[in-house]
Write an enzyme that holds these catalytic residues in place. Structure first.
Site, PDB file in Angstrom:
ATOM      1  N   ASN A  10       0.907  -0.923   0.266  1.00 28.08           N
ATOM      2  CA  ASN A  10      -0.151   0.093   0.308  1.00 28.08           C
ATOM      3  C   ASN A  10       0.863   1.032   0.000  1.00 28.08           C
ATOM      4  O   ASN A  10       1.315   1.816   1.187  1.00 28.08           O
ATOM      5  CB  ASN A  10      -0.707  -0.192   1.339  1.00 28.08           C
ATOM      6  N   LYS A  12      -0.123   4.451  -0.691  1.00 31.05           N
ATOM      7  CA  LYS A  12      -0.221   5.642  -0.035  1.00 31.05           C
ATOM      8  C   LYS A  12      -0.534   6.146  -0.788  1.00 31.05           C
ATOM      9  O   LYS A  12      -0.335   6.668  -1.904  1.00 31.05           O
ATOM     10  CB  LYS A  12      -0.307   5.459   1.464  1.00 31.05           C
ATOM     11  N   HIS A  96      -9.348   1.487   4.563  1.00 28.20           N
ATOM     12  CA  HIS A  96      -8.645   0.821   5.526  1.00 28.20           C
ATOM     13  C   HIS A  96      -8.597   2.447   6.485  1.00 28.20           C
ATOM     14  O   HIS A  96      -9.679   2.756   6.276  1.00 28.20           O
ATOM     15  CB  HIS A  96      -7.296   1.625   4.356  1.00 28.20           C
ATOM     16  N   GLU A 166      -5.710  -5.472  10.375  1.00 31.41           N
ATOM     17  CA  GLU A 166      -5.001  -4.349  10.040  1.00 31.41           C
ATOM     18  C   GLU A 166      -5.117  -3.650  12.118  1.00 31.41           C
ATOM     19  O   GLU A 166      -6.025  -2.630  11.804  1.00 31.41           O
ATOM     20  CB  GLU A 166      -5.055  -3.582   9.618  1.00 31.41           C
ATOM     21  N   GLY A 172       1.575   2.219  11.170  1.00 31.14           N
ATOM     22  CA  GLY A 172       2.096   3.615  10.837  1.00 31.14           C
ATOM     23  C   GLY A 172       3.591   4.013  12.108  1.00 31.14           C
ATOM     24  O   GLY A 172       4.185   3.510  12.728  1.00 31.14           O
ATOM     25  N   SER A 214       3.175  -2.838  10.465  1.00 30.00           N
ATOM     26  CA  SER A 214       4.643  -2.462  10.660  1.00 30.00           C
ATOM     27  C   SER A 214       5.628  -3.883  10.475  1.00 30.00           C
ATOM     28  O   SER A 214       6.369  -3.747  11.092  1.00 30.00           O
ATOM     29  CB  SER A 214       4.732  -2.200  12.518  1.00 30.00           C
ATOM     30  N   GLY A 235       2.670  -1.009   4.742  1.00 29.53           N
ATOM     31  CA  GLY A 235       2.855   0.493   3.978  1.00 29.53           C
ATOM     32  C   GLY A 235       4.155   1.127   3.966  1.00 29.53           C
ATOM     33  O   GLY A 235       5.191   1.002   3.157  1.00 29.53           O
TER      34      GLY A 235
HETATM   35  C1  PEP Z   1      -1.142  -0.218   6.229  1.00 31.00           C
HETATM   36  O1  PEP Z   1      -0.730   1.661   6.866  1.00 31.00           O
HETATM   37  O2  PEP Z   1      -2.443  -0.482   5.622  1.00 31.00           O
HETATM   38  C2  PEP Z   1       0.815   0.303   7.300  1.00 31.00           C
HETATM   39  C3  PEP Z   1       0.928  -1.186   6.842  1.00 31.00           C
HETATM   40  O3  PEP Z   1       1.403   0.510   7.257  1.00 31.00           O
HETATM   41  P1  PEP Z   1       2.992   0.135   7.488  1.00 31.00           P
HETATM   42  O4  PEP Z   1       2.437  -1.329   7.494  1.00 31.00           O
HETATM   43  O5  PEP Z   1       3.543   1.614   7.638  1.00 31.00           O
HETATM   44  O6  PEP Z   1       2.496   0.049   9.212  1.00 31.00           O
END
Ligand code: PEP
Length: 255
Positions: A10, A12, A96, A166, A172, A214, A235
């Site tokens: 993703n 974003k 999301h 998630e 994040g 993460s 992400g």
């Molecule tokens: C997300 O926002 O879908 C996500 C998994 O972010 P991150 O991997 O950066 O925690």
């Protein structure tokens, strides 16, 4: 469940230019070619979708990050499932937490899922709790998210849906870190129980469950192996071609 592992990136609202998007996509594609045990899905900003789809497929699919449920009409700024399907988009993230934070409701998530299934695009349904409480009220929240998102979805269509668990507290740069694999395993059991109460046990067992929050090279193996998930939604770590390809390598080494 013997099926290919699924790794969803993703992106974003990144990267800043189409040139950078192309570069990242090509590097990932080059390395993904070497691996047969995983399906890779890149979800770029919608502005870059057509450019990325103009490259030969080569084992990497392109997905959208959002969709609107009406097929056409006066909906400024929106893109329909019909339009995505005509561009040969295969997947679309729905619900999301960052979109839910902007006001997206379970009812809208449900309309989006139904619109995507109608045109043969695989929805990647995101669910997850903001925080965990000792009385486990968060489980009721997860159950409601699943039930409402899948309202009106037929049993035969469930095999065309991916569920991405998630937990918001794990997503994040401000997150406390990824979930512990044991906690994730418990959650996959719970999600399958909710699905089997809604459909059949067999149907529930066949829905791929992904984890997001993460994920990086240090935890991907443990999460896949002990978390009992069929894939990852990534992400931040998907924006660095080397980190992301390392994760692809790790996932392919997990039996
Ligand atoms: C997300 O926002 O879908 C996500 C998994 O972010 P991150 O991997 O950066 O925690």
């Amino acid at each position: 469940m013997t099926q290919k592992k699924i790794i969803v990136a993703n992106w974003k609202m990144n990267p800043e230019s189409v040139a950078e998007a192309k570069k990242l996509f090509i590097t990932v594609k080059r390395s993904a070619k070497k691996y047969r045990k995983s399906s890779i899905v890149i979800c770029p900003p919608s502005l870059y979708i057509q450019t990325l789809l103009s490259f030969p497929r080569g084992g990497v699919s392109v997905g959208a990050q959002n969709v609107f449920w009406e097929p056409k009409g006066s909906f400024t700024g929106e893109i329909s499932a019909v339009q995505l399907a005509k561009e040969r988009v295969d997947y679309c993230i729905v619900g999301h937490s960052e979109r839910r934070e902007l006001g997206e409701t379970d009812e809208q998530v449900n309309k989006k899922i139904l619109a995507l299934l109608k045109v043969g695009i695989t929805p990647i349904l995101c669910i997850g709790e903001k925080e965990r409480d000792h009385d486990a009220f968060y489980l009721a929240h997860i159950k409601d998210q699943i039930k409402e998102a899948l309202s009106g979805v037929k049993q035969k269509d469930l095999s065309n849906i991916l569920i991405a668990y998630e937990p918001i507290w794990a997503i994040g740069s401000k997150a406390k870190g990824a979930i512990q694999p044991e906690e994730l395993h418990q959650m996959t059991i719970y999600i399958r129980k909710v699905l089997s109460d809604l459909y059949s046990q067999r149907t529930a067992f066949n829905v791929p469950i992904l984890y997001g929050g993460s994920v990086d090279q240090s935890n991907a193996e443990d999460i896949m192996k002990r978390g009992e998930v069929q894939g990852l939604l990534i992400g931040r770590a998907s924006l660095d071609a080397h980190v992301f390809t390392d994760i692809i390598t790790i996932v392919n080494s997990v039996s």
